[in-house]
Design an enzyme around this catalytic site. Structure first.
Site, PDB file in Angstrom:
ATOM      1  N   SER A 106      -2.855  -7.544   2.987  1.00 15.49           N
ATOM      2  CA  SER A 106      -3.114  -7.469   4.431  1.00 15.49           C
ATOM      3  C   SER A 106      -3.436  -8.859   4.970  1.00 15.49           C
ATOM      4  O   SER A 106      -3.048  -9.206   6.094  1.00 15.49           O
ATOM      5  CB  SER A 106      -4.286  -6.529   4.712  1.00 15.49           C
ATOM      6  OG  SER A 106      -4.016  -5.239   4.263  1.00 15.49           O
ATOM      7  N   ARG A 138      -2.217  -6.184  -8.569  1.00 11.52           N
ATOM      8  CA  ARG A 138      -1.162  -7.166  -8.330  1.00 11.52           C
ATOM      9  C   ARG A 138      -1.186  -8.297  -9.345  1.00 11.52           C
ATOM     10  O   ARG A 138      -0.153  -8.803  -9.746  1.00 11.52           O
ATOM     11  CB  ARG A 138      -1.301  -7.766  -6.922  1.00 11.52           C
ATOM     12  CG  ARG A 138      -0.876  -6.874  -5.805  1.00 11.52           C
ATOM     13  CD  ARG A 138      -1.444  -7.294  -4.491  1.00 11.52           C
ATOM     14  NE  ARG A 138      -2.889  -7.102  -4.490  1.00 11.52           N
ATOM     15  CZ  ARG A 138      -3.652  -7.151  -3.401  1.00 11.52           C
ATOM     16  NH1 ARG A 138      -3.116  -7.438  -2.237  1.00 11.52           N
ATOM     17  NH2 ARG A 138      -4.945  -6.941  -3.496  1.00 11.52           N
ATOM     18  N   LYS A 144     -17.774  -5.981   7.461  1.00 11.52           N
ATOM     19  CA  LYS A 144     -16.505  -6.694   7.687  1.00 11.52           C
ATOM     20  C   LYS A 144     -16.140  -6.663   9.163  1.00 11.52           C
ATOM     21  O   LYS A 144     -16.473  -5.713   9.876  1.00 11.52           O
ATOM     22  CB  LYS A 144     -15.378  -6.035   6.883  1.00 11.52           C
ATOM     23  CG  LYS A 144     -15.298  -6.511   5.439  1.00 11.52           C
ATOM     24  CD  LYS A 144     -13.970  -6.103   4.817  1.00 11.52           C
ATOM     25  CE  LYS A 144     -13.864  -6.567   3.370  1.00 11.52           C
ATOM     26  NZ  LYS A 144     -12.621  -6.068   2.727  1.00 11.52           N
ATOM     27  N   HIS A 156       0.844  -1.210   0.000  1.00  6.93           N
ATOM     28  CA  HIS A 156       0.000   0.000   0.000  1.00  6.93           C
ATOM     29  C   HIS A 156       0.875   1.255   0.000  1.00  6.93           C
ATOM     30  O   HIS A 156       0.618   2.207  -0.733  1.00  6.93           O
ATOM     31  CB  HIS A 156      -0.885   0.040   1.260  1.00  6.93           C
ATOM     32  CG  HIS A 156      -1.910  -1.041   1.359  1.00  6.93           C
ATOM     33  ND1 HIS A 156      -2.072  -1.824   2.481  1.00  6.93           N
ATOM     34  CD2 HIS A 156      -2.847  -1.479   0.479  1.00  6.93           C
ATOM     35  CE1 HIS A 156      -3.061  -2.676   2.296  1.00  6.93           C
ATOM     36  NE2 HIS A 156      -3.541  -2.498   1.083  1.00  6.93           N
TER      37      HIS A 156
HETATM   38  N1  LIG Z   1       1.035  -5.291  -2.686  1.00  8.53           N
HETATM   39  C1  LIG Z   1       0.238  -4.429  -3.346  1.00  8.53           C
HETATM   40  N2  LIG Z   1       0.653  -3.846  -4.492  1.00  8.53           N
HETATM   41  C2  LIG Z   1      -0.172  -3.013  -5.172  1.00  8.53           C
HETATM   42  N3  LIG Z   1      -1.433  -2.709  -4.799  1.00  8.53           N
HETATM   43  C3  LIG Z   1      -1.878  -3.263  -3.648  1.00  8.53           C
HETATM   44  C4  LIG Z   1      -1.084  -4.147  -2.876  1.00  8.53           C
HETATM   45  N4  LIG Z   1      -1.820  -4.551  -1.798  1.00  8.53           N
HETATM   46  C5  LIG Z   1      -3.028  -3.951  -1.926  1.00  8.53           C
HETATM   47  N5  LIG Z   1      -3.069  -3.186  -3.029  1.00  8.53           N
HETATM   48  C6  LIG Z   1      -4.186  -2.375  -3.514  1.00  8.53           C
HETATM   49  O1  LIG Z   1      -4.591  -1.508  -2.466  1.00  8.53           O
HETATM   50  C7  LIG Z   1      -5.997  -1.274  -2.539  1.00  8.53           C
HETATM   51  C8  LIG Z   1      -6.623  -1.534  -1.181  1.00  8.53           C
HETATM   52  O2  LIG Z   1      -6.485  -2.889  -0.928  1.00  8.53           O
HETATM   53  P1  LIG Z   1      -6.879  -3.636   0.423  1.00  8.53           P
HETATM   54  O3  LIG Z   1      -7.058  -2.682   1.530  1.00  8.53           O
HETATM   55  O4  LIG Z   1      -7.971  -4.607   0.094  1.00  8.53           O
HETATM   56  O5  LIG Z   1      -5.540  -4.443   0.722  1.00  8.53           O
HETATM   57  P2  LIG Z   1      -5.249  -5.974   0.522  1.00  8.53           P
HETATM   58  O6  LIG Z   1      -3.804  -6.122   0.767  1.00  8.53           O
HETATM   59  O7  LIG Z   1      -5.816  -6.451  -0.773  1.00  8.53           O
HETATM   60  O8  LIG Z   1      -6.048  -6.565   1.766  1.00  8.53           O
HETATM   61  P3  LIG Z   1      -6.998  -7.836   1.879  1.00  8.53           P
HETATM   62  O9  LIG Z   1      -6.098  -9.021   1.948  1.00  8.53           O
HETATM   63  O10 LIG Z   1      -7.750  -7.563   3.146  1.00  8.53           O
HETATM   64  O11 LIG Z   1      -7.894  -7.813   0.661  1.00  8.53           O
HETATM   65  C9  LIG Z   1      -6.491  -2.156  -3.673  1.00  8.53           C
HETATM   66  O12 LIG Z   1      -6.534  -1.385  -4.869  1.00  8.53           O
HETATM   67  C10 LIG Z   1      -5.418  -3.215  -3.812  1.00  8.53           C
HETATM   68  O13 LIG Z   1      -5.353  -3.767  -5.122  1.00  8.53           O
HETATM   69  C1  LIG Z   2     -13.662   0.146  -0.239  1.00  5.61           C
HETATM   70  C2  LIG Z   2     -13.546  -0.453  -1.628  1.00  5.61           C
HETATM   71  C3  LIG Z   2     -12.790   0.525  -2.495  1.00  5.61           C
HETATM   72  C4  LIG Z   2     -12.843  -1.779  -1.626  1.00  5.61           C
HETATM   73  O1  LIG Z   2     -11.712  -1.761  -0.787  1.00  5.61           O
HETATM   74  P1  LIG Z   2     -10.813  -3.050  -0.592  1.00  5.61           P
HETATM   75  O2  LIG Z   2     -10.006  -3.223  -1.824  1.00  5.61           O
HETATM   76  O3  LIG Z   2      -9.974  -2.767   0.601  1.00  5.61           O
HETATM   77  O4  LIG Z   2     -11.715  -4.238  -0.333  1.00  5.61           O
HETATM   78  C5  LIG Z   2     -14.961  -0.731  -2.214  1.00  5.61           C
HETATM   79  O5  LIG Z   2     -15.548  -1.777  -1.508  1.00  5.61           O
HETATM   80  C6  LIG Z   2     -15.868   0.487  -2.154  1.00  5.61           C
HETATM   81  O6  LIG Z   2     -15.691   1.425  -2.878  1.00  5.61           O
HETATM   82  N1  LIG Z   2     -16.831   0.440  -1.202  1.00  5.61           N
HETATM   83  C7  LIG Z   2     -17.742   1.542  -0.917  1.00  5.61           C
HETATM   84  C8  LIG Z   2     -19.125   1.269  -1.547  1.00  5.61           C
HETATM   85  C9  LIG Z   2     -19.126   1.601  -3.014  1.00  5.61           C
HETATM   86  O7  LIG Z   2     -18.800   2.704  -3.418  1.00  5.61           O
HETATM   87  N2  LIG Z   2     -19.500   0.622  -3.861  1.00  5.61           N
HETATM   88  C10 LIG Z   2     -19.557   0.797  -5.297  1.00  5.61           C
HETATM   89  C11 LIG Z   2     -18.254   0.412  -5.971  1.00  5.61           C
HETATM   90  S1  LIG Z   2     -18.090  -1.327  -6.094  1.00  5.61           S
HETATM   91 MG   LIG Z   3      -7.988  -6.529  -1.003  1.00  5.84          MG
END
Ligand SMILES: Nc1ncnc2c1ncn2[C@@H]1O[C@H](COP(=O)(O)OP(=O)(O)OP(=O)(O)O)[C@@H](O)[C@H]1O
Ligand SMILES: CC(C)(COP(=O)(O)O)[C@@H](O)C(=O)NCCC(=O)NCCS
Ligand SMILES: [Mg+2]
Length: 185
Positions: free
Chosen positions: A127, A89, A40, A16
């Protein structure tokens, strides 16, 4: 141009942070926005996640932290942002992200989704992976900022025997089972 980087960030990882740092070079302001999601059950509260992100981004002048609920595009419009920043990713991300981008476009034609490809070294990192490793006492020091590693280990200490107490004031945090004496072969 203002960009929103929305997500769960439970917790923030170096993947991130890489997207935030690179995004901050491209946009005048990046707002990292944590979704308050009643559906969640996160490991960390929204407040904890905001603090983790704040501490991780103190070196970036044009990055702000916020929490929101409801539709992301509505939050973006309120924040005067024109861009939703997201990371990619793998193909699995692409499918979900493309659907989300298209959905958001039907909700607001004004807002564009911009994807940044993950940096090679973080392509496996999520995460969920961090929490899984920490739950079983493995090291996450190479995956998250030090204060986040500390917070995460603390979450999993209550029901585990810690042979090496976690350090609270260093950049290297000791994982739960790092003592060779504790390892069972
Ligand atoms: N290692 C990474 N490289 C590039 N983008 C990332 C990476 N990890 C997460 N993202 C991007 O960050 C944004 C927020 O992701 P999110 O908070 O769901 O994290 P996550 O690591 O995917 O967590 P989870 O395992 O809970 O889904 C998304 O657009 C996701 O694709
Ligand atoms: C928060 C997120 C960007 C997803 O985040 P995540 O990648 O951490 O799961 C997505 O669930 C979102 O935008 N939620 C808010 C509700 C919404 O706008 N929904 C319409 C788009 S799918
Ligand atoms: Mg994710």
């Amino acid at each position: 141009m203002i960009a929103i980087y929305p997500g769960s960030f439970d917790p923030i990882t170096l993947g991130h942070l890489d997207i935030i740092e690179r995004g901050s070079q491209l946009f005048s302001q990046v707002i990292v926005a944590v979704l308050r999601n009643p559906n969640k059950t996160p490991l960390f509260s929204v407040q904890q996640r905001l603090e983790q992100i704040r501490q991780s981004t103190t070196h970036l002048d044009n990055v702000e932290i916020d929490a929101f609920e409801g539709l992301t595009v509505e939050y973006a419009t309120r924040s005067k942002a024109k861009v939703l920043l997201r990371g990619l990713r793998a193909i699995s991300d692409f499918e979900v992200e493309l659907q989300m981008a298209h959905t958001n476009k039907t909700l607001s034609t004004e807002i564009e989704t911009v994807f940044l490809a993950t940096s090679n070294e973080y392509s496996f990192l999520s995460s969920s992976v961090v929490k899984e490793i920490a739950r079983f006492g493995g090291s996450i020091n190479h995956l998250v900022p030090p204060h986040v590693a500390l917070d995460t280990y603390k979450c999993f200490t209550h029901n585990q025997t810690v042979s090496n107490p976690i350090k609270t004031d260093t950049t290297e945090v000791t994982p739960l089972n790092s003592s060779p004496n504790k390892r069972e072969m």
